[in-house]
Design an enzyme around this catalytic site. Structure first.
Site, PDB file in Angstrom:
ATOM      1  CB  SER A  58      10.869  25.309 -46.580  1.00  0.00           C
ATOM      2  OG  SER A  58      10.474  26.469 -45.696  1.00  0.00           O
ATOM      3  CE  LYS A 106       8.512  29.673 -47.268  1.00  0.00           C
ATOM      4  NZ  LYS A 106       8.977  28.251 -47.589  1.00  0.00           N
TER       5      LYS A 106
END
Length: 224
Positions: A58, A106
């Site tokens: 990701s 993230k």
């Protein structure tokens, strides 16, 4: 005075006996030394820094790019988050997912007061980040579960900041630094294309965020 000298002599004798006892038992000496340093090790690991391998795709291409044969090993800075409480836009952080509490990595895109133009599947076109929260996203928008699915996250879920890539050796370097053009790369080369794509990605990400105005400081009222 004589009694004090007797106490000192007794302590010195006990110390010599203790050292001799440990010298004859090296395993016990090593165990006691390890136990003595254990609290410091726990403190450093919990509130200082630790090293972990990053899994998943990701955060590509920043972490675990497709052209790397190795999983990235990164220094996780816990001090700046847990003790200094330093949160900055652009930081890559590790946090507990608000959906299942697993640790995810993230990027902080926006902080409290900022307005974000969201991406699908978020139901609203724009969202203002509430106080004490952050908006986090993966660098690869098609392979990430982030705030565009679960919304702004409380800052209390953020555990550490990813500070430095330690391995693989060809990618060693700091994370979260502002991107600059690669003037040393030949135009059209893979490094030039990668640098160009990263700059365009950062520009697109920043264009979706309206940063909140800093709080105004009231001028003191003069009294006569």
């Amino acid at each position: 005075m004589q009694a004090l000298r007797g106490v000192r002599a007794s302590l010195a004798s006990a110390r010599r006996s203790y050292r001799a006892f440990l010298h004859e038992r090296p395993t016990l000496k090593w165990t006691l030394s390890a136990l003595a340093w254990l609290p410091l090790g726990i403190f450093v690991t919990e509130y200082g820094a630790n090293v972990k391998a990053v899994r998943g795709r990701s955060m590509q291409p920043t972490l675990n790019p497709d052209d790397s044969a190795w999983r990235d090993i990164v220094l996780f800075d816990r001090f700046s988050i847990l003790l200094a409480r330093s949160f900055n836009r652009g930081d890559i952080v590790a946090l507990k997912s608000p959906t299942d509490s697993k640790l995810i990595v993230k990027r902080i895109v926006a902080l409290e007061g900022d307005t974000v133009r969201t991406l699908p599947p978020y139901p609203d076109a724009e969202v203002r980040v509430p106080p004490g929260h952050a908006w986090v996203e993966g660098d690869e928008p098609f392979r990430t579960e982030d705030s565009n699915r679960f919304g702004p996250v409380p800052l209390g879920l953020i555990e550490s900041r990813l500070a430095f890539i330690l391995w693989p050796w060809e990618r060693i370097g700091p994370l979260g630094q502002p991107l600059i053009p690669r003037h040393d790369a030949r135009v059209g080369s893979p490094d030039w294309r990668r640098s160009k794509a990263e700059l365009e990605r950062e520009k697109w990400r920043n264009s979706r965020v309206t940063v909140a105005a800093p709080p105004t400081v009231e001028e003191p009222i003069a009294t006569s």
